[in-house]
Design a protein around this motif. Structure first.
Motif, PDB file in Angstrom:
ATOM      1  N   LEU A  84      30.480  32.609  43.746  1.00 44.65           N
ATOM      2  CA  LEU A  84      31.822  32.366  43.215  1.00 44.65           C
ATOM      3  C   LEU A  84      31.942  32.722  41.739  1.00 44.65           C
ATOM      4  N   SER A  85      30.819  32.904  41.036  1.00 40.11           N
ATOM      5  CA  SER A  85      30.958  33.101  39.588  1.00 40.11           C
ATOM      6  C   SER A  85      29.993  34.118  38.991  1.00 40.11           C
ATOM      7  N   ASP A  93      29.724  36.318  51.033  1.00 42.98           N
ATOM      8  CA  ASP A  93      28.531  35.996  50.239  1.00 42.98           C
ATOM      9  C   ASP A  93      27.886  37.289  49.754  1.00 42.98           C
ATOM     10  N   ARG A 118      33.342  39.580  45.923  1.00 42.20           N
ATOM     11  CA  ARG A 118      34.011  38.534  46.698  1.00 42.20           C
ATOM     12  C   ARG A 118      35.362  38.127  46.097  1.00 42.20           C
ATOM     13  N   GLU A 119      35.327  37.669  44.849  1.00 49.47           N
ATOM     14  CA  GLU A 119      36.520  37.051  44.282  1.00 49.47           C
ATOM     15  C   GLU A 119      37.637  38.049  43.989  1.00 49.47           C
TER      16      GLU A 119
END
Length: 449
Positions: free
Chosen positions: A297-298, A314, A306-307
Motif C-alpha cells: 500500500l505504500s 499485491d 497497485r495504488e
C-alpha cells in the motif's frame, strides 16, 4: 568459555510504550558448555509456561543436490520415535502434557520446537535430549514421512506462485542446492534412504554445531545446569561449511515463459543474485528494499503498480536472508503483465540510479524501530529472535542494538546499497500465464526456451 549476560529486567509492557532506544536491558543469558553447545535463556515469568527450541546449524544447504530433502526429512523424523520411545508413545506423552511441538528445517538450520507448562520443564528437556541424541528413524515412519513429502512436492505443481518461484531458483542457482526447494522435489525425494538420514544426523548434529534456546518461566542457573546434565557428555565433532552459490549476472535480462492458456492471471518473478545475511550492508539493504517493495500500500512498487495503476492486488520485492548469498526477488500477480513489468522495472531503476529520499528513509526507520519490539512480545517471538541472533551471529545485544543500528543508518548508506546491490537489466525472469513474447514487449532480452 562461558559468557553470562545478566541484565536488569524491564517489564515488557513498558517496553512497548517506550522508544526502542529506551530499552536498557533484558533478562537474557548466553552460556557455552565445554563441548561447544550454546545455551540461550530468556527469563519471562509472566506466565507459567516455557518454550524450547533445539537448533542444529545445518539445513538443506548441506544436502547433496541429487538427494535434496534429506535435512527436511531428518528433522521431521526426529519426532517420530527414538531408540527407547516409539512415535506413538512420544506423541501420547507430549499430548498428555498438553505440549505444542514440531520440527523442521530450512536452508540454514534444522530445529525441534516444544512448548509446555513450566512445571513440566524437566520432562520436556528429557524429551528434547532423547529425540536429538537417540533418533531411531524407524522404517514405517520413514516411509510415511517420505510419502508425505512427495505428496506435498506433487501438490506444489498446482500452485502457480510455487512453480514460478521454483523455476526462478533453478535458473538462478543452477547446480547449487538453492536451486531446489528445502523439502526436495519429485525427482530427489524418492532417492532418499534411511541411511542418508543417519549420516546427516551423525555428521551435523554435534554439540559445537548446535544451540538450545529456552524462553519463559525459568531460572537461568537452573537451565544451565539442567542442559549440562543432559548434554554435557556429548562429544564434539567436525563442522563443515556449506558451499556458496556462484553469483550470476546475465549480460542482459533472461526471460522464460511458461504458457498456461487456462489462466486469467499472470504470475511473474524476476531478480538476480543477492547478499548473505552476514553482509555488513544487511540493514541498509533491508531499509532500501522496504522502501522499494515492502508494504504493497505504500512502497514505491506498491504505489506504482497497485495504488495508482490498479494493476495488481499485491506486489513486492525483497532480498533473501540466508547464511549463503540468496536472491533479490520481485513478484507480482496481474492481468496486465506488460504494464506491471514496465512499472516494476522502472521503480528498480529509479532506486538504483537516484536512491531513496530523506522522507522515505525516515518512514522506514520508524517502521523497523517501531515494529521490532513487537516481534518479541510473545515467548514464540522471543524464541524466533534469539534463534536468528545466534544463527546469524548478530550478537547477544541484538534485541537492544538493532533499533539503534537502524536509526544510525544514513541516506548515503541506503543509496550506496541500492547502487551496489540492485542490477537493472541483468535479471532472471519467469512468467507464467496466458501470454506470449509479443504480448510483453520486453525489448532487448534473451528468451529461454
Amino acid at each position: 568459555m562461558k559468557n553470562n549476560f545478566a541484565l536488569v529486567i524491564l517489564p515488557f509492557a513498558s517496553c512497548i510504550l517506550m522508544s526502542a532506544n529506551s530499552l536498557l536491558s533484558l533478562p537474557l543469558y548466553r552460556d557455552t558448555l565445554d563441548n561447544g553447545l550454546v545455551i540461550l535463556t530468556y527469563e519471562d515469568h509472566r506466565l507459567p509456561m516455557v518454550d524450547i527450541s533445539f537448533t542444529c546449524r545445518a539445513g538443506a544447504a548441506f544436502d547433496p543436490v541429487e538427494k535434496a530433502g534429506i535435512a527436511s526429512l531428518c528433522a521431521q523424523m526426529l519426532l517420530r520415535g527414538t531408540k527407547s520411545i516409539s512415535a506413538d508413545s512420544l506423541a501420547s506423552i507430549l499430548d498428555f502434557l498438553g505440549a505444542r511441538y514440531y520440527s523442521g528445517a530450512d536452508f540454514d538450520h534444522s530445529y525441534v520446537y516444544l512448548r509446555l507448562l513450566a512445571k513440566d520443564l524437566s520432562t520436556g528437556l528429557d524429551i528434547i535430549a532423547d529425540i536429538v541424541l537417540n533418533p531411531a528413524f524407524p522404517k514405517p515412519e520413514f516411509d510415511r514421512a517420505r510419502e508425505e513429502a512427495l505428496t506435498a512436492a506433487r501438490r506444489s505443481y498446482d500452485n502457480p506462485s510455487a512453480v514460478v518461484s521454483m523455476e526462478f531458483d533453478r535458473l538462478l542457482f543452477g547446480n547449487h542446492r538453492y536451486a531446489l526447494p528445502v523439502r526436495g522435489d519429485t525427482n530427489t525425494i524418492p532417492k532418499i534412504t534411511i541411511d542418508d538420514l543417519h549420516q546427516f544426523h551423525q555428521k551435523q548434529f554435534v554439540p559445537n554445531n548446535c544451540f538450545i534456546v529456552v524462553v519463559g518461566d525459568v531460572e537461568h542457573e537452573t537451565i544451565k545446569d539442567e542442559v549440562a546434565r543432559r548434554f554435557g557428555f556429548w562429544q564434539r565433532g567436525m563442522v563443515e561449511s556449506a558451499v556458496a552459490p556462484a553469483p550470476i549476472l546475465p549480460e542482459k535480462t533472461k526471460v522464460k515463459i511458461i504458457t498456461r492458456n487456462d489462466m486469467n492471471q499472470t504470475y511473474i518473478q524476476f531478480g538476480h543474485s543477492g547478499i548473505s545475511a552476514l553482509n555488513t550492508d544487511l540493514i541498509p539493504v533491508r531499509l532500501m528494499s522496504y522502501i522499494l517493495g515492502g508494504p504493497p500500500l505504500s512502497s514505491r512498487m506498491g504505489l506504482a503498480v497497485r495504488e495508482y495503476a490498479g494493476l495488481a492486488y499485491d506486489v513486492r520485492c525483497w532480498f533473501d536472508r540466508r547464511l549463503l548469498p540468496g536472491a533479490f526477488r520481485a513478484t507480482v500477480q496481474t492481468a496486465k503483465p506488460k504494464e506491471a513489468i514496465a512499472k516494476m522495472f522502472g521503480e528498480v531503476r529509479k532506486m538504483h540510479e537516484s536512491g531513496a529520499t530523506p522522507q522515505e528513509l525516515l518512514k522506514a526507520h520508524n517502521y523497523f524501530t517501531g515494529s521490532f519490539p513487537l516481534t518479541y512480545s510473545s515467548n514464540q517471538g522471543k524464541l524466533d529472535q534469539l534463534d536468528n541472533l545466534e544463527l546469524y551471529g548478530y550478537g547477544i545485544d541484538w534485541l537492544e542494538t538493532f533499533p539503534e543500528k537502524v536509526r544510525a543508518t544514513t541516506l548515503e548508506q541506503v543509496n550506496k546499497a541500492a547502487k551496489e546491490h540492485l542490477k537493472p537489466d541483468h535479471y532472471i525472469m519467469v512468467i507464467m500465464g496466458n501470454v506470449t513474447k509479443e504480448d510483453l514487449s520486453l525489448g532487448d532480452v534473451e528468451w529461454i526456451e
